[in-house]
Design a protein around this motif. Sequence first.
Motif, PDB file in Angstrom:
ATOM      1  N   THR A 112      34.499  62.677  39.220  1.00 54.63           N
ATOM      2  CA  THR A 112      35.345  63.394  40.180  1.00 54.63           C
ATOM      3  C   THR A 112      36.611  62.597  40.488  1.00 54.63           C
ATOM      4  O   THR A 112      37.697  63.159  40.559  1.00 54.63           O
ATOM      5  CB  THR A 112      34.560  63.676  41.479  1.00 54.63           C
ATOM      6  N   GLY A 113      36.464  61.298  40.662  1.00 54.28           N
ATOM      7  CA  GLY A 113      37.614  60.444  40.975  1.00 54.28           C
ATOM      8  C   GLY A 113      38.650  60.409  39.875  1.00 54.28           C
ATOM      9  O   GLY A 113      39.838  60.218  40.136  1.00 54.28           O
ATOM     10  N   GLN A 114      38.221  60.617  38.637  1.00 54.99           N
ATOM     11  CA  GLN A 114      39.143  60.568  37.504  1.00 54.99           C
ATOM     12  C   GLN A 114      39.911  61.868  37.291  1.00 54.99           C
ATOM     13  O   GLN A 114      40.847  61.896  36.489  1.00 54.99           O
ATOM     14  CB  GLN A 114      38.381  60.194  36.230  1.00 54.99           C
ATOM     15  N   LYS A 115      39.544  62.926  38.000  1.00 54.91           N
ATOM     16  CA  LYS A 115      40.313  64.160  37.911  1.00 54.91           C
ATOM     17  C   LYS A 115      41.685  63.933  38.524  1.00 54.91           C
ATOM     18  O   LYS A 115      41.839  63.122  39.436  1.00 54.91           O
ATOM     19  CB  LYS A 115      39.610  65.291  38.675  1.00 54.91           C
ATOM     20  N   LYS A 116      42.674  64.667  38.063  1.00 54.11           N
ATOM     21  CA  LYS A 116      44.013  64.540  38.617  1.00 54.11           C
ATOM     22  C   LYS A 116      43.975  64.819  40.122  1.00 54.11           C
ATOM     23  O   LYS A 116      43.520  65.876  40.545  1.00 54.11           O
ATOM     24  CB  LYS A 116      44.977  65.499  37.930  1.00 54.11           C
ATOM     25  N   GLY A 117      44.399  63.862  40.908  1.00 56.53           N
ATOM     26  CA  GLY A 117      44.393  64.012  42.358  1.00 56.53           C
ATOM     27  C   GLY A 117      43.053  63.726  43.015  1.00 56.53           C
ATOM     28  O   GLY A 117      42.901  63.854  44.219  1.00 56.53           O
ATOM     29  N   GLY A 118      42.051  63.342  42.207  1.00 58.51           N
ATOM     30  CA  GLY A 118      40.733  63.054  42.748  1.00 58.51           C
ATOM     31  C   GLY A 118      40.031  64.315  43.202  1.00 58.51           C
ATOM     32  O   GLY A 118      40.375  65.417  42.789  1.00 58.51           O
ATOM     33  N   GLY A 119      39.019  64.141  44.056  1.00 55.78           N
ATOM     34  CA  GLY A 119      38.292  65.300  44.548  1.00 55.78           C
ATOM     35  C   GLY A 119      37.064  64.904  45.328  1.00 55.78           C
ATOM     36  O   GLY A 119      36.825  63.729  45.593  1.00 55.78           O
ATOM     37  N   TRP A 120      36.258  65.910  45.666  1.00 58.96           N
ATOM     38  CA  TRP A 120      35.057  65.734  46.482  1.00 58.96           C
ATOM     39  C   TRP A 120      33.816  65.815  45.607  1.00 58.96           C
ATOM     40  O   TRP A 120      33.657  66.767  44.849  1.00 58.96           O
ATOM     41  CB  TRP A 120      35.009  66.798  47.572  1.00 58.96           C
ATOM     42  N   ALA A 121      32.950  64.813  45.719  1.00 57.50           N
ATOM     43  CA  ALA A 121      31.676  64.776  44.999  1.00 57.50           C
ATOM     44  C   ALA A 121      30.548  64.971  46.010  1.00 57.50           C
ATOM     45  O   ALA A 121      30.506  64.282  47.032  1.00 57.50           O
ATOM     46  CB  ALA A 121      31.522  63.441  44.279  1.00 57.50           C
ATOM     47  N   ASP A 122      29.651  65.906  45.727  1.00 59.47           N
ATOM     48  CA  ASP A 122      28.537  66.208  46.624  1.00 59.47           C
ATOM     49  C   ASP A 122      27.246  65.615  46.096  1.00 59.47           C
ATOM     50  O   ASP A 122      26.998  65.636  44.882  1.00 59.47           O
ATOM     51  CB  ASP A 122      28.370  67.720  46.769  1.00 59.47           C
ATOM     52  N   MET A 123      26.414  65.127  47.012  1.00 61.71           N
ATOM     53  CA  MET A 123      25.138  64.522  46.646  1.00 61.71           C
ATOM     54  C   MET A 123      24.242  64.434  47.871  1.00 61.71           C
ATOM     55  O   MET A 123      24.660  64.776  48.970  1.00 61.71           O
ATOM     56  CB  MET A 123      25.356  63.132  46.072  1.00 61.71           C
ATOM     57  N   LYS A 124      23.040  63.961  47.657  1.00 62.31           N
ATOM     58  CA  LYS A 124      22.128  63.675  48.758  1.00 62.31           C
ATOM     59  C   LYS A 124      21.823  62.184  48.726  1.00 62.31           C
ATOM     60  O   LYS A 124      21.480  61.653  47.666  1.00 62.31           O
ATOM     61  CB  LYS A 124      20.828  64.477  48.612  1.00 62.31           C
ATOM     62  N   VAL A 125      21.972  61.527  49.873  1.00 59.42           N
ATOM     63  CA  VAL A 125      21.683  60.097  49.977  1.00 59.42           C
ATOM     64  C   VAL A 125      21.065  59.799  51.332  1.00 59.42           C
ATOM     65  O   VAL A 125      21.190  60.597  52.268  1.00 59.42           O
ATOM     66  CB  VAL A 125      22.942  59.228  49.786  1.00 59.42           C
ATOM     67  N   VAL A 133      17.254  61.372  54.193  1.00 54.77           N
ATOM     68  CA  VAL A 133      18.090  61.834  53.077  1.00 54.77           C
ATOM     69  C   VAL A 133      18.858  63.057  53.563  1.00 54.77           C
ATOM     70  O   VAL A 133      18.270  64.009  54.070  1.00 54.77           O
ATOM     71  CB  VAL A 133      17.231  62.165  51.841  1.00 54.77           C
ATOM     72  N   GLU A 134      20.188  62.980  53.427  1.00 53.01           N
ATOM     73  CA  GLU A 134      21.052  64.052  53.918  1.00 53.01           C
ATOM     74  C   GLU A 134      22.106  64.397  52.884  1.00 53.01           C
ATOM     75  O   GLU A 134      22.397  63.601  51.985  1.00 53.01           O
ATOM     76  CB  GLU A 134      21.747  63.610  55.220  1.00 53.01           C
ATOM     77  N   ASN A 135      22.710  65.568  53.040  1.00 54.31           N
ATOM     78  CA  ASN A 135      23.825  65.967  52.188  1.00 54.31           C
ATOM     79  C   ASN A 135      25.045  65.138  52.563  1.00 54.31           C
ATOM     80  O   ASN A 135      25.334  64.935  53.737  1.00 54.31           O
ATOM     81  CB  ASN A 135      24.141  67.452  52.370  1.00 54.31           C
ATOM     82  N   LYS A 136      25.742  64.686  51.528  1.00 53.00           N
ATOM     83  CA  LYS A 136      26.940  63.883  51.733  1.00 53.00           C
ATOM     84  C   LYS A 136      27.999  64.342  50.740  1.00 53.00           C
ATOM     85  O   LYS A 136      27.683  64.746  49.622  1.00 53.00           O
ATOM     86  CB  LYS A 136      26.627  62.396  51.519  1.00 53.00           C
ATOM     87  N   THR A 137      29.243  64.295  51.154  1.00 50.00           N
ATOM     88  CA  THR A 137      30.353  64.555  50.252  1.00 50.00           C
ATOM     89  C   THR A 137      31.310  63.383  50.353  1.00 50.00           C
ATOM     90  O   THR A 137      31.525  62.839  51.440  1.00 50.00           O
ATOM     91  CB  THR A 137      31.053  65.904  50.572  1.00 50.00           C
ATOM     92  N   SER A 138      31.841  62.964  49.220  1.00 49.60           N
ATOM     93  CA  SER A 138      32.739  61.806  49.192  1.00 49.60           C
ATOM     94  C   SER A 138      34.031  62.172  48.486  1.00 49.60           C
ATOM     95  O   SER A 138      34.004  62.738  47.385  1.00 49.60           O
ATOM     96  CB  SER A 138      32.084  60.636  48.449  1.00 49.60           C
ATOM     97  N   PHE A 139      35.155  61.808  49.122  1.00 48.40           N
ATOM     98  CA  PHE A 139      36.434  61.965  48.445  1.00 48.40           C
ATOM     99  C   PHE A 139      36.608  60.746  47.562  1.00 48.40           C
ATOM    100  O   PHE A 139      36.457  59.602  48.009  1.00 48.40           O
ATOM    101  CB  PHE A 139      37.606  62.081  49.419  1.00 48.40           C
ATOM    102  N   CYS A 140      36.920  60.967  46.284  1.00 49.92           N
ATOM    103  CA  CYS A 140      37.009  59.902  45.291  1.00 49.92           C
ATOM    104  C   CYS A 140      38.322  60.011  44.531  1.00 49.92           C
ATOM    105  O   CYS A 140      38.763  61.102  44.199  1.00 49.92           O
ATOM    106  CB  CYS A 140      35.853  60.021  44.300  1.00 49.92           C
TER     107      CYS A 140
END
Length: 154
Positions: A112-125, A133-140
């Motif tokens: 996701t981070g390597q996309k032009k302009g970055g972006g949001w990656a969703d996961m559970k951590v 364990v909860e849903n998390k989104t990270s801007f990368c």
Amino acid sequence: MSIHPRRLLALPAALVITTALLAQPAERPKAEAMVKEGIAFLKANGKEAFLAEVHKPQGRFHVKQGGTLYLFVYDLKGVVLAHGARANLLGVNRWNVKDPDGVYNIQEIIKTGQKKGGGWADMKVENPATGKVENKTSFCLAEGGIVVGCGIYK
């Protein structure tokens, strides 16, 4: 018009849930801004100074007491170069870490981070604040062979 007492008891719970739902979208711009501020710091001061600033407990990109935002930095092979909340991860290759749904978290962050302009990656951590364990989104966002991210719990 009168409100039944049972409905009054339900009101605080509804307010807490609504407040939590409203707070999450408000954190998204802050997380994205922190990543972009980190990239600007990286460009202005170099990689080593940036990584030190992220990793340093009193650094501007390290989690603050009572706060939830911090930066994390990975190389393109999944090795933790700096982490603003979990110093024990420094140097650990997390390429094959999966969430409970089988999502390769770090691979998703890097892709996701390597996309032009970055972006949001969703996961559970696991949320260190709750231990659940909860849903998390990270801007990368990738820059100079590294990926910088900042996440928020949903």
